[in-house]
Design an enzyme around this catalytic site. Structure first.
Site, PDB file in Angstrom:
ATOM      1  CE1 TYR A 102      -3.359  -0.218   4.796  1.00  0.00           C
ATOM      2  CE2 TYR A 102      -1.927  -0.740   6.618  1.00  0.00           C
ATOM      3  CZ  TYR A 102      -2.214  -0.791   5.281  1.00  0.00           C
ATOM      4  OH  TYR A 102      -1.356  -1.414   4.428  1.00  0.00           O
TER       5      TYR A 102
ATOM      6  CB  SER B 186      -0.935   0.013   1.205  1.00  0.00           C
ATOM      7  OG  SER B 186      -2.056  -0.752   0.887  1.00  0.00           O
TER       8      SER B 186
HETATM    9  N1  GLU Z   1      -1.957  -5.753  -2.238  1.00  0.00           N
HETATM   10  C1  GLU Z   1      -2.552  -5.537  -0.984  1.00  0.00           C
HETATM   11  C2  GLU Z   1      -4.044  -5.683  -1.078  1.00  0.00           C
HETATM   12  O1  GLU Z   1      -4.656  -5.002  -1.827  1.00  0.00           O
HETATM   13  C3  GLU Z   1      -2.164  -4.208  -0.424  1.00  0.00           C
HETATM   14  C4  GLU Z   1      -2.704  -4.061   0.923  1.00  0.00           C
HETATM   15  C5  GLU Z   1      -1.921  -3.172   1.812  1.00  0.00           C
HETATM   16  O2  GLU Z   1      -0.692  -3.081   1.804  1.00  0.00           O
HETATM   17  O3  GLU Z   1      -2.638  -2.533   2.584  1.00  0.00           O
HETATM   18  O4  GLU Z   1      -4.636  -6.480  -0.435  1.00  0.00           O
END
Ligand code: GLU
Length: 308
Positions: A244, A63
């Site tokens: 997040y 992300s």
């Molecule tokens: N590729 C991951 C997903 O979309 C990235 C998630 C992340 O790093 O928050 O699930």
């Protein structure tokens, strides 16, 4: 104590916290990560850099690519266009939340730092197909990091593609609600999966963070990669939703714009002062590096980094 010693000391103090986290397993390739790893790279505005621990190890950006996707979308379309399509409010929900009730999904309900907004962002990058869009994103990542060797981790990409059904659901919801125009949702998702699978190290993240900290300029040059207004846009979103649903807690503890990824990376932006890259793949329940956050918290206290 000089900076080199400070980083070594903080790293040793924080390494035990790696035991409190877990390496992500929902993408099978990520499960191969080593829980004990912890590294930091700091690049300062005077051109000096300092590093400690596993700062050379490579991992997938995950992300942490989201602010780069946002930058590319801004560079290709301008602020008003992007702002009208993807909102900027923190969702307060997990990164892969399916943010739909029985009300219509609107652009205000998503933001570029969660998966749904980032998938929408992939469609705003100019290019005749998913592959061309991804190549342009990769070029921007290399330019920001000052590292032409940055490449795709093919194994992680294939692992994401094979197992990314929740992201597929998010892509099709965006299409259902008219929030992406592309006909081929799978191609949009392919660009997103590849974007998450770019292989980087802590030094790369520190360099990218530095360009955001210096509002668009590369270290030690006057070379401008993007207009300063885009740095204000991206940094503000990082400060409010880059970590997040732990962004509020991170703002209180560390107090700088930052973005984390489930590969264990954290890119921190200390406006006008430094870019910081962290690698620590043992994650908390929200997807943030446990020891990485501790390390940033300590560094922020010692060096008065909080912008608040
Ligand atoms: N590729 C991951 C997903 O979309 C990235 C998630 C992340 O790093 O928050 O699930």
């Amino acid at each position: 104590m000089d900076m080199e010693e400070l980083l070594e000391q903080l790293l040793e103090e924080c390494r035990p916290y790696t035991q409190e986290g877990k390496v992500a397993t929902y993408i099978p390739e990520l499960a191969k990560g080593n829980r004990e790893d912890l590294g930091i790279y700091v690049l300062r505005s005077d051109g000096r850099h300092y590093q400690a621990g596993d700062y050379k190890k490579r991992f997938t950006i995950q992300s942490v690519v989201k602010p780069i996707l946002l930058l590319q979308a801004l560079m290709d379309n301008g602020k008003d266009f992007v702002r009208a399509r993807v909102g900027v409010e923190a969702t307060g929900k997990p990164f892969d939340a399916i943010n739909v009730t029985d009300q219509t999904l609107l652009s205000e309900h998503i933001n570029p730092m969660v998966n749904m907004g980032a998938i929408a962002m992939c469609t705003l990058i100019k290019g005749k197909n998913g592959e061309e869009r991804f190549q342009r994103l990769l070029e921007l990542t290399r330019a920001l990091a000052g590292d032409p060797e940055i490449a795709l981790d093919e194994a992680v990409y294939l692992s994401e593609k094979r197992t990314g059904n929740k992201n597929r659901a998010l892509g099709f919801l965006l299409k259902t609600y008219g929030m992406i125009e592309d006909d081929d949702v799978e191609e949009v998702l392919d660009c997103y999966f590849k974007a998450c699978s770019i292989s980087v190290n802590s030094k790369n993240l520190a360099n990218i963070g530095y360009v955001l900290a210096s509002r668009g300029k590369r270290p030690q040059t006057e070379e401008r990669i993007f207009p300063s207004a885009y740095a204000h846009y991206v940094n503000a979103i990082l400060a409010t939703c880059g970590m997040y649903d732990g962004s509020g807690d991170f703002a209180v503890k560390v107090g700088v714009p930052a973005k984390s990824g489930v590969g264990g990376g954290i890119m921190a932006v200390v406006p006008t002062r430094m870019g910081i890259g962290i690698f620590g793949p043992a994650l908390d329940g929200k997807g943030n590096s446990v020891a990485g956050i501790r390390l940033l918290e300590q560094l922020s206290q010692q060096m008065y980094l909080s912008i608040f």
